[in-house]
Enzyme design. Structure first.
Site, PDB file in Angstrom:
ATOM      1  N   HIS A 157     -21.672  -2.543 -19.438  1.00  0.00           N
ATOM      2  CA  HIS A 157     -22.012  -1.277 -18.751  1.00  0.00           C
ATOM      3  C   HIS A 157     -22.822  -1.520 -17.483  1.00  0.00           C
ATOM      4  O   HIS A 157     -22.573  -0.891 -16.456  1.00  0.00           O
ATOM      5  CB  HIS A 157     -22.760  -0.333 -19.693  1.00  0.00           C
ATOM      6  N   HIS A 163     -14.712   6.442 -20.558  1.00  0.00           N
ATOM      7  CA  HIS A 163     -15.521   5.287 -20.961  1.00  0.00           C
ATOM      8  C   HIS A 163     -14.677   4.012 -21.033  1.00  0.00           C
ATOM      9  O   HIS A 163     -15.160   2.917 -20.719  1.00  0.00           O
ATOM     10  CB  HIS A 163     -16.233   5.533 -22.298  1.00  0.00           C
ATOM     11  N   ASP A 205     -15.508   0.498 -19.176  1.00  0.00           N
ATOM     12  CA  ASP A 205     -15.515  -0.832 -19.793  1.00  0.00           C
ATOM     13  C   ASP A 205     -14.584  -1.817 -19.065  1.00  0.00           C
ATOM     14  O   ASP A 205     -14.914  -2.990 -18.914  1.00  0.00           O
ATOM     15  CB  ASP A 205     -15.092  -0.747 -21.268  1.00  0.00           C
ATOM     16  N   HIS A 228     -12.183  -4.660 -25.230  1.00  0.00           N
ATOM     17  CA  HIS A 228     -12.862  -5.782 -24.570  1.00  0.00           C
ATOM     18  C   HIS A 228     -12.038  -7.071 -24.631  1.00  0.00           C
ATOM     19  O   HIS A 228     -12.035  -7.865 -23.690  1.00  0.00           O
ATOM     20  CB  HIS A 228     -14.235  -6.024 -25.207  1.00  0.00           C
ATOM     21  N   HIS A 240      -2.789  -4.827  13.441  1.00  0.00           N
ATOM     22  CA  HIS A 240      -1.647  -5.587  13.951  1.00  0.00           C
ATOM     23  C   HIS A 240      -0.794  -6.069  12.790  1.00  0.00           C
ATOM     24  O   HIS A 240      -0.868  -7.238  12.420  1.00  0.00           O
ATOM     25  CB  HIS A 240      -2.141  -6.775  14.769  1.00  0.00           C
TER      26      HIS A 240
HETATM   27 ZN   LIG Z   1     -18.539   0.503 -23.413  1.00  0.00          ZN
END
Ligand SMILES: [Zn+2]
Length: 438
Positions: free
Chosen positions: A80, A237, A241, A264, A343
């Site tokens: 976090h 959330h 993560d 994760h 360019h």
């Molecule tokens: Zn988390």
């Protein structure tokens, strides 16, 4: 595409609270760090205050949270705080902690976002390391997570989250920018399924856990101290993560992540795959790019000879000198070159005149080497027979060859020059220099 600079925090700022797993009080202090430092955790509660690089190589476990470590030293639940640093554009910082885990706060990234804002985000003088997605990459895990990484000129995440029996299926697609992160992602809290936490609570593994720092899902019911902050808070959330786990790549990602039921473990697998791909690319260009032979010069040595500086220094290295009249230099043409912005938009091609400039700079290094006194400078006077044969594109390595063909006294010099990419001549010119006493 603009050249982005590295950033650090403007000053130190800190945050105190309770750690999730031990329930102890912890103070986290964010500190500025120099360019190319990356993000490091420092355990100031331990002897010698060891640091741990926030790098995927240091990943230890991914159960429920992301833990990194070096030797016997660990830091838990790093995702976090890393998410907030990464999304707010901080490349270099020290995260000092007097415990093995950041304060859990309310289970979101908001407390970390606030500490980053308190410290301020300031640019540094060196360009940022970017990972531009080339070919599509994907990760699929046994648990049903699927991550696909597609080329894109922005950092985007499109995520589908689904709970057991596909309950709480939610979808959201965002471009990750500081403003979007602050408003849409950072406030989203951790959520857990009652079945999972019941066991942990019985084992006393989450001493600091409470309805104040997580949303608990029991059946179809949602238990939390504060009502849901978004109707689709869970998928937000998950995106939080992903950003935090991918911060372990250590480079900014330019690409689009399509994530289905991420976790994760899958996020870490993708981070590893990106680091491997990045190393593979470096290995392709590295062997020939290393200076060889007598007189090879690195960038800092070239800058002692040439007055040119980024973004106008058009040679990264001198590879060799041959017989006193020949020289070969190298320039890695990166997508981050400022000239590609205009360019051309959407169709980057290295301007031919800058290849001529690269030839002139390499030839100047040769002239400098030949002149016995350092108080003479070769001025670029004219170019003849200029030909641009092939476009030079982002990712190309330009080999710049110059050969001295004529010198008249110590007043004038001519050099025949050409640039080569993948063994093909892409441009050539005959350049004339005059010497000026300084
Ligand atoms: Zn988390």
């Amino acid at each position: 595409m603009a050249t982005e600079l590295q950033h650090t925090v403007g000053k130190a700022a800190s945050l105190s609270g309770t750690s999730l797993h031990t329930g102890e009080k912890v103070t986290l202090r964010l500190e500025p760090a120099p360019v190319d430092h990356g993000i490091k955790f420092r355990r100031s509660d331990l002897q010698d205050q060891p640091t741990i690089d926030a790098k995927i190589d240091n990943l230890k476990t991914v159960e429920r949270a992301t833990t990194i470590g070096e030797g016997s030293v660990r830091v838990h639940t790093v995702e976090h705080v890393l998410s907030a640093l990464s999304a707010m554009g901080v490349d270099n910082a020290i995260i000092d902690m007097d415990a093995n885990e950041p304060p859990i706060g309310d289970g979101s990234a908001r407390p970390y976002l606030e500490v980053v804002k308190k410290a301020g985000v300031v640019p540094q003088e060196t360009p940022r390391k970017m990972f531009d997605v080339g070919e599509t990459m994907h990760i699929e895990t046994k648990s049903g997570a699927l991550l696909i990484l597609l080329p894109d000129d922005k950092f985007r995440i499109s995520c589908t989250q689904a709970g057991p029996n596909n309950r709480f299926t939610q979808f959201l697609s965002v471009e990750v920018t500081p403003a979007v992160f602050e408003k849409e992602i950072a406030p989203a809290r951790t959520f857990v399924y009652y079945e999972d936490v019941q066991q942990l609570m019985d084992k006393n593994l989450i001493k600091g856990g409470s309805l104040e720092n997580a949303i608990v899902v029991r059946g179809d019911a949602i238990l939390s101290k504060e009502p849901l902050r978004f109707q689709d808070e869970f998928v937000r959330h998950k995106i939080l993560d992903i950003i935090g786990d991918l911060a372990l790549v250590g480079q900014r990602i330019r690409g689009h992540i399509i994530a289905v039921k991420p976790g994760h473990g899958a996020n870490a697998d993708l981070a590893r795959a990106i680091v491997r791909e990045s190393a593979r690319r470096a290995a392709i260009s590295a062997p020939r790019a290393r200076p060889i032979g007598d007189g090879a010069l690195e960038t800092d040595q070239i800058m002692e000879i040439l007055p040119h500086r980024f973004p106008f220094l058009m040679v990264d290295r001198i590879l060799n000198f041959e017989g006193g009249t020949k020289i070969t230099g190298l320039k890695s043409v990166s997508i981050n070159e400022p000239f590609f912005q205009g360019h051309f938009p959407g169709h980057p091609v290295m301007p031919g005149v800058l290849q001529v400039e690269a030839m002139a700079q390499v030839a100047s290094v040769l002239l400098f080497k030949l002149s016995d006194t350092s108080n003479r400078i070769g001025y670029f006077m004219s170019a003849d027979g200029v030909k641009f044969r092939k476009p030079v594109l982002p990712g190309d390595t330009l080999y710049i060859h110059a050969e001295l063909t004529k010198t008249r006294g110590n007043r004038l010099a001519k050099a025949q020059c050409h640039c080569v990419v993948n063994d093909v001549v892409v441009s050539e010119a005959e350049l004339m220099f005059t010497f000026v006493e300084t």
